[in-house]
Design a protein around this motif. Structure first.
Motif, PDB file in Angstrom:
ATOM      1  N   GLY A 133      10.377   6.877   8.887  1.00  0.00           N
ATOM      2  CA  GLY A 133       9.122   6.609   9.576  1.00  0.00           C
ATOM      3  C   GLY A 133       7.913   6.964   8.741  1.00  0.00           C
ATOM      4  O   GLY A 133       6.918   6.227   8.713  1.00  0.00           O
ATOM      5  N   GLY A 134       7.979   8.093   8.023  1.00  0.00           N
ATOM      6  CA  GLY A 134       6.868   8.485   7.151  1.00  0.00           C
ATOM      7  C   GLY A 134       6.657   7.502   6.015  1.00  0.00           C
ATOM      8  O   GLY A 134       5.525   7.126   5.690  1.00  0.00           O
ATOM      9  N   LEU A 135       7.766   7.064   5.383  1.00  0.00           N
ATOM     10  CA  LEU A 135       7.663   6.066   4.310  1.00  0.00           C
ATOM     11  C   LEU A 135       7.136   4.740   4.833  1.00  0.00           C
ATOM     12  O   LEU A 135       6.434   4.011   4.127  1.00  0.00           O
ATOM     13  CB  LEU A 135       9.045   5.852   3.673  1.00  0.00           C
ATOM     14  CG  LEU A 135       9.607   6.989   2.822  1.00  0.00           C
ATOM     15  CD1 LEU A 135      11.052   6.692   2.445  1.00  0.00           C
ATOM     16  CD2 LEU A 135       8.772   7.197   1.570  1.00  0.00           C
ATOM     17  N   TYR A 136       7.468   4.434   6.064  1.00  0.00           N
ATOM     18  CA  TYR A 136       7.097   3.151   6.668  1.00  0.00           C
ATOM     19  C   TYR A 136       5.631   3.122   7.096  1.00  0.00           C
ATOM     20  O   TYR A 136       4.911   2.151   6.849  1.00  0.00           O
ATOM     21  CB  TYR A 136       8.022   2.924   7.871  1.00  0.00           C
ATOM     22  CG  TYR A 136       7.725   1.697   8.698  1.00  0.00           C
ATOM     23  CD1 TYR A 136       8.356   0.493   8.436  1.00  0.00           C
ATOM     24  CD2 TYR A 136       6.838   1.754   9.766  1.00  0.00           C
ATOM     25  CE1 TYR A 136       8.099  -0.631   9.209  1.00  0.00           C
ATOM     26  CE2 TYR A 136       6.573   0.636  10.546  1.00  0.00           C
ATOM     27  CZ  TYR A 136       7.208  -0.550  10.264  1.00  0.00           C
ATOM     28  OH  TYR A 136       6.939  -1.664  11.027  1.00  0.00           O
ATOM     29  N   ILE A 137       5.159   4.196   7.715  1.00  0.00           N
ATOM     30  CA  ILE A 137       3.870   4.142   8.406  1.00  0.00           C
ATOM     31  C   ILE A 137       2.676   4.347   7.479  1.00  0.00           C
ATOM     32  O   ILE A 137       1.616   3.737   7.658  1.00  0.00           O
ATOM     33  CB  ILE A 137       3.856   5.185   9.553  1.00  0.00           C
ATOM     34  CG1 ILE A 137       2.778   4.858  10.582  1.00  0.00           C
ATOM     35  CG2 ILE A 137       3.680   6.587   9.029  1.00  0.00           C
ATOM     36  CD1 ILE A 137       3.114   3.704  11.453  1.00  0.00           C
ATOM     37  N   VAL A 138       2.800   5.217   6.467  1.00  0.00           N
ATOM     38  CA  VAL A 138       1.642   5.551   5.628  1.00  0.00           C
ATOM     39  C   VAL A 138       1.110   4.335   4.862  1.00  0.00           C
ATOM     40  O   VAL A 138      -0.101   4.089   4.857  1.00  0.00           O
ATOM     41  CB  VAL A 138       1.990   6.717   4.677  1.00  0.00           C
ATOM     42  CG1 VAL A 138       0.878   6.925   3.649  1.00  0.00           C
ATOM     43  CG2 VAL A 138       2.197   7.998   5.474  1.00  0.00           C
ATOM     44  N   PRO A 139       1.964   3.525   4.203  1.00  0.00           N
ATOM     45  CA  PRO A 139       1.408   2.345   3.510  1.00  0.00           C
ATOM     46  C   PRO A 139       0.725   1.368   4.461  1.00  0.00           C
ATOM     47  O   PRO A 139      -0.256   0.722   4.088  1.00  0.00           O
ATOM     48  CB  PRO A 139       2.633   1.706   2.844  1.00  0.00           C
ATOM     49  CG  PRO A 139       3.643   2.795   2.754  1.00  0.00           C
ATOM     50  CD  PRO A 139       3.411   3.651   3.952  1.00  0.00           C
TER      51      PRO A 139
ATOM     52  N   GLY B  28      10.754  15.422   9.666  1.00  0.00           N
ATOM     53  CA  GLY B  28      11.179  14.291   8.842  1.00  0.00           C
ATOM     54  C   GLY B  28      10.035  13.329   8.592  1.00  0.00           C
ATOM     55  O   GLY B  28       9.850  12.853   7.463  1.00  0.00           O
ATOM     56  N   VAL B  29       9.254  13.034   9.637  1.00  0.00           N
ATOM     57  CA  VAL B  29       8.108  12.133   9.462  1.00  0.00           C
ATOM     58  C   VAL B  29       7.112  12.735   8.477  1.00  0.00           C
ATOM     59  O   VAL B  29       6.606  12.049   7.577  1.00  0.00           O
ATOM     60  CB  VAL B  29       7.422  11.854  10.817  1.00  0.00           C
ATOM     61  CG1 VAL B  29       6.129  11.070  10.604  1.00  0.00           C
ATOM     62  CG2 VAL B  29       8.349  11.069  11.735  1.00  0.00           C
ATOM     63  N   GLY B  30       6.815  14.028   8.637  1.00  0.00           N
ATOM     64  CA  GLY B  30       5.886  14.681   7.711  1.00  0.00           C
ATOM     65  C   GLY B  30       6.394  14.670   6.281  1.00  0.00           C
ATOM     66  O   GLY B  30       5.649  14.367   5.339  1.00  0.00           O
ATOM     67  N   GLY B  31       7.686  14.977   6.114  1.00  0.00           N
ATOM     68  CA  GLY B  31       8.258  14.949   4.774  1.00  0.00           C
ATOM     69  C   GLY B  31       8.269  13.550   4.191  1.00  0.00           C
ATOM     70  O   GLY B  31       8.006  13.361   2.998  1.00  0.00           O
ATOM     71  N   GLY B  32       8.557  12.552   5.023  1.00  0.00           N
ATOM     72  CA  GLY B  32       8.532  11.167   4.555  1.00  0.00           C
ATOM     73  C   GLY B  32       7.142  10.730   4.141  1.00  0.00           C
ATOM     74  O   GLY B  32       6.976   9.984   3.164  1.00  0.00           O
TER      75      GLY B  32
ATOM     76  N   LEU C  86       7.471   0.272  -0.064  1.00  0.00           N
ATOM     77  CA  LEU C  86       8.089   1.394   0.640  1.00  0.00           C
ATOM     78  C   LEU C  86       8.304   1.092   2.123  1.00  0.00           C
ATOM     79  O   LEU C  86       9.092   1.772   2.786  1.00  0.00           O
ATOM     80  CB  LEU C  86       7.207   2.646   0.503  1.00  0.00           C
ATOM     81  CG  LEU C  86       7.132   3.252  -0.902  1.00  0.00           C
ATOM     82  CD1 LEU C  86       6.080   4.348  -0.953  1.00  0.00           C
ATOM     83  CD2 LEU C  86       8.497   3.807  -1.325  1.00  0.00           C
ATOM     84  N   VAL C  87       7.598   0.094   2.663  1.00  0.00           N
ATOM     85  CA  VAL C  87       7.710  -0.205   4.094  1.00  0.00           C
ATOM     86  C   VAL C  87       9.131  -0.636   4.465  1.00  0.00           C
ATOM     87  O   VAL C  87       9.734  -0.064   5.382  1.00  0.00           O
ATOM     88  CB  VAL C  87       6.667  -1.263   4.505  1.00  0.00           C
ATOM     89  CG1 VAL C  87       6.872  -1.676   5.957  1.00  0.00           C
ATOM     90  CG2 VAL C  87       5.257  -0.712   4.311  1.00  0.00           C
ATOM     91  N   PRO C  88       9.731  -1.638   3.796  1.00  0.00           N
ATOM     92  CA  PRO C  88      11.111  -1.995   4.159  1.00  0.00           C
ATOM     93  C   PRO C  88      12.104  -0.889   3.844  1.00  0.00           C
ATOM     94  O   PRO C  88      13.115  -0.745   4.550  1.00  0.00           O
ATOM     95  CB  PRO C  88      11.388  -3.248   3.325  1.00  0.00           C
ATOM     96  CG  PRO C  88      10.403  -3.218   2.214  1.00  0.00           C
ATOM     97  CD  PRO C  88       9.188  -2.553   2.769  1.00  0.00           C
ATOM     98  N   LEU C  89      11.830  -0.084   2.803  1.00  0.00           N
ATOM     99  CA  LEU C  89      12.718   1.050   2.526  1.00  0.00           C
ATOM    100  C   LEU C  89      12.692   2.027   3.700  1.00  0.00           C
ATOM    101  O   LEU C  89      13.741   2.533   4.128  1.00  0.00           O
ATOM    102  CB  LEU C  89      12.277   1.749   1.234  1.00  0.00           C
ATOM    103  CG  LEU C  89      13.034   3.039   0.882  1.00  0.00           C
ATOM    104  CD1 LEU C  89      14.522   2.756   0.698  1.00  0.00           C
ATOM    105  CD2 LEU C  89      12.450   3.677  -0.375  1.00  0.00           C
ATOM    106  N   GLY C  90      11.497   2.297   4.221  1.00  0.00           N
ATOM    107  CA  GLY C  90      11.396   3.178   5.377  1.00  0.00           C
ATOM    108  C   GLY C  90      12.127   2.613   6.587  1.00  0.00           C
ATOM    109  O   GLY C  90      12.848   3.340   7.289  1.00  0.00           O
ATOM    110  N   ALA C  91      11.956   1.313   6.845  1.00  0.00           N
ATOM    111  CA  ALA C  91      12.649   0.688   7.976  1.00  0.00           C
ATOM    112  C   ALA C  91      14.162   0.757   7.802  1.00  0.00           C
ATOM    113  O   ALA C  91      14.911   0.959   8.770  1.00  0.00           O
ATOM    114  CB  ALA C  91      12.194  -0.759   8.128  1.00  0.00           C
TER     115      ALA C  91
END
Length: 627
Positions: free
Chosen positions: A344-350, A273-277, A293-298
């Motif tokens: 988590g993936g959407l949150y962490i990368v940005p 899931g993290v990789g896909g995110g 994308l950070v709040p969307l990921g959270a």
């Protein structure tokens, strides 16, 4: 630049270097835990809990001691040279570990775990500091996404391989483990030989001062408030991740009533899931730093976490994975953890990308070192948090995971409150993609940093929204005050950073105040967008540019990026069929093209020149639309 990152020499060797390193780390750590639990404890009567906590402490301690030194090394030395030396250290460590496994020297393995943690602590700052030297800014989000995908998949595969190798038993297991550790380390070193040079922009002497160095990098990151917020956000992710992964075995034991294979399955759902995110983040960002994308990921972490915590216990005892896969409740848990991982993936990368682009070349690795220090501290806090809730307060596991989901929701709301414009920008751009089939060209021509003025033809009331969403950087735009003060919409325009302007006839001094606000924005390093025609086109053609552009450039000599829109003439938000919004929408998902031109130097950017450039770009946009 069109080739996949995994086929480019600037990225592929380093990707495989770090992925193989993460893989070997997890093979070694999990093999050690399995050997201690199933061999050393029965043989010597050691305490299992003490050994597991000692192993965790020995791996985290080097991040507290050596991260600052690693950041300084990465800032002072050629990162290519440092990567190769660290891979040699990994090879030496794994060679000793292979011998210790073969001769069952468990205390030596614990010491080598500390050495492996040291190598990881020194490698961490290089891992993210080297990417901005090899990738353009438009590829940085994608590069970070692939690095995160490689890391989490390597963690998963390393954990699974450790279980397989340990289950072989006897000399066969020891031989296979030794061969795997050395073989993967050799492959990692060979991959590092192809990593391109990454010379230091701030070479100098490096001294090791563990405590003073750690305090210094944390203090330095604190001075850069925007960077520190990013570091704090990353550490909160690792806090949540450590809590999930630490308590997952207990969840499987008490709620799933499954075996060890169920833990691996749920861990795999989370990691994938993290990789896909991360890859989804790269896709949605389109080469931009998209903090929305950070709040969307959270939010996704919170939603998945709340549903996971609400799952009832499954029937059975010691149920194997094949039987669990026939239970809808187990699939629901798996999907919940996958959703947490995607979030988590959407949150962490940005956030990682923010730290990279906001840090100077000479201090970037030290900012990553500060990140590693904070991560280690927050993982220790995660352990204490688990002890508090589960041991001291004796709360059930479901309440523990619900608390984690609640923390993620608080993080989501906090990020929205701190940076509402980024969230609004992402939401608007998403809506524009739903309403129109958008095509873009030349977005990288907008300067990556510093002030700039964007000028474009004015076709419809949707123009500013489309340009604002497409621009690689957040921008502010001029708009008529009557529209700015529209009931029900004024809050939106204020939040978006619009600059109201009125005619001198209606508001003497209105233009002067608007020009002053534009000047303040440009001097603050922002991007401002104006429609030089001063009004919507009534016939679909570009009209004469007014003197507003010349007035802006006379006060602030900044680069000007011409742009042109095509495809919106004829929409219900244009004047094609009379007054805008006076007819029913005639076209849904119409094709729209936006083309950015090369920046024009301020000394050459008069309104006549800019009008010619925009007309030429309009023809290019029309042709682009018909391709």
């Amino acid at each position: 630049m069109s080739r996949s990152l995994l086929l480019r020499r600037e990225f592929a060797p380093f990707f495989w270097t770090q992925a193989l390193g993460a893989f070997n780390d997890n093979v070694f750590k999990n093999v050690l835990l399995l050997l201690l639990t199933f061999v050393a404890v029965p043989r010597f009567g050691w305490d299992t809990g003490l050994l597991n906590n000692l192993a965790a402490g020995l791996f985290i301690l080097p991040f507290l001691l050596f991260s600052a030194w690693g950041g300084t090394l990465a800032d002072r030395l050629d990162k290519q040279v440092l990567v190769r030396r660290l891979k040699l250290l990994e090879l030496a460590t794994m060679t000793l570990a292979a011998a210790a496994v073969w001769f069952e020297q468990f205390l030596l393995l614990l010491a080598l775990l500390f050495l492996m943690g040291t190598q990881s602590a020194l490698f961490g700052p290089v891992k993210y500091a080297i990417l901005p030297q090899h990738l353009p800014r438009t590829q940085l989000v994608k590069g970070n996404a692939w690095v995160n995908l490689g890391t989490f998949v390597s963690i998963l595969l390393g954990t699974l391989l450790a279980g397989v190798l340990a289950s072989l038993g006897g000399e066969l297991a020891r031989g296979a483990i030794a061969a795997a550790l050395i073989g993967v380390a050799v492959m990692g070193y060979l991959a590092s030989l192809a990593v391109p040079a990454a010379p230091s922009s701030d070479p100098g002497r490096v001294s090791w001062q563990p405590l003073a160095g750690s305090i210094a990098v944390l203090r330095d990151s604190w001075r850069h408030r925007r960077i520190f917020r990013g570091l704090l956000g990353i550490s909160l992710f690792w806090f949540l991740g450590a809590c999930y992964l630490t308590q997952l075995p207990a969840w499987v034991r008490d709620m799933v009533h499954g075996q060890e294979t169920a833990v691996s399955w749920l861990l795999g759902a989370f990691a994938l899931g993290v990789g896909g995110g991360a890859l989804l983040c790269a896709r949605l960002s389109g080469g931009r730093l998209e903090l929305g994308l950070v709040p969307l990921g959270a939010l996704l972490i919170a939603l998945g976490g709340f549903d996971f915590a609400a799952r009832p216990a499954l029937a059975g005892s010691g149920t194997g994975l094949p039987a669990l896969l026939l239970m809808p409740g187990f699939w629901r848990m798996s999907l919940d953890l996958a959703l947490v991982g995607v979030g988590g993936g959407l949150y962490i990368v940005p956030l990682y990308t923010l730290v990279q682009v906001a840090s100077s070349d000479g201090h970037r690795a030290r900012m990553i070192a500060a990140n590693n220090l904070l991560n280690a501290l927050f993982m220790i806090l995660a352990a204490l948090f688990g002890i508090l809730l589960l041991t001291v307060l004796e709360l059930p596991l479901s309440a523990f995971f619900a608390a984690l989901a609640g923390m993620a929701l608080v993080i989501c709301l906090g990020v929205v409150a701190l940076n509402p414009r980024a969230v609004l920008r992402l939401a608007v751009f998403t809506l524009m993609h739903l309403f129109y089939r958008l095509r873009f060209r030349g977005r990288s021509r907008v300067p990556a940093e510093g002030p700039a003025l964007v000028v474009c033809n004015h076709v419809s009331f949707m123009d500013a929204l489309i340009i604002g969403g497409a621009c690689p950087r957040p921008l502010r735009f001029l708009m008529d005050r009557p529209i700015y003060e529209s009931p029900g919409l004024s809050w939106f325009f204020r939040l978006a950073g619009a600059i109201p302007v009125d005619s001198e006839r209606r508001d003497p001094g209105g233009v002067r105040r608007a020009m002053a606000e534009v000047s303040r924005a440009l001097r603050a390093g922002e991007v401002v967008m104006v429609f030089p025609e001063g009004r919507l086109t009534t016939d679909g053609e570009i009209h004469r540019f007014r003197r507003g552009v010349d007035m802006i450039l006379a006060r602030d000599a900044v680069p000007v990026v011409p742009a042109a829109l095509a495809g919106l003439w004829g929409s219900w938000t244009s004047y094609c069929h009379g007054r805008a919004f006076s007819t029913r929408p005639r076209r849904f998902r119409a094709r729209v093209a936006l083309v950015f031109g090369e920046p024009v130097a301020p000394e050459a950017a008069d309104r006549g020149t800019l009008e010619e450039r925009v007309r030429a770009l309009k023809r290019e946009a029309d042709a682009f639309l018909s391709d």
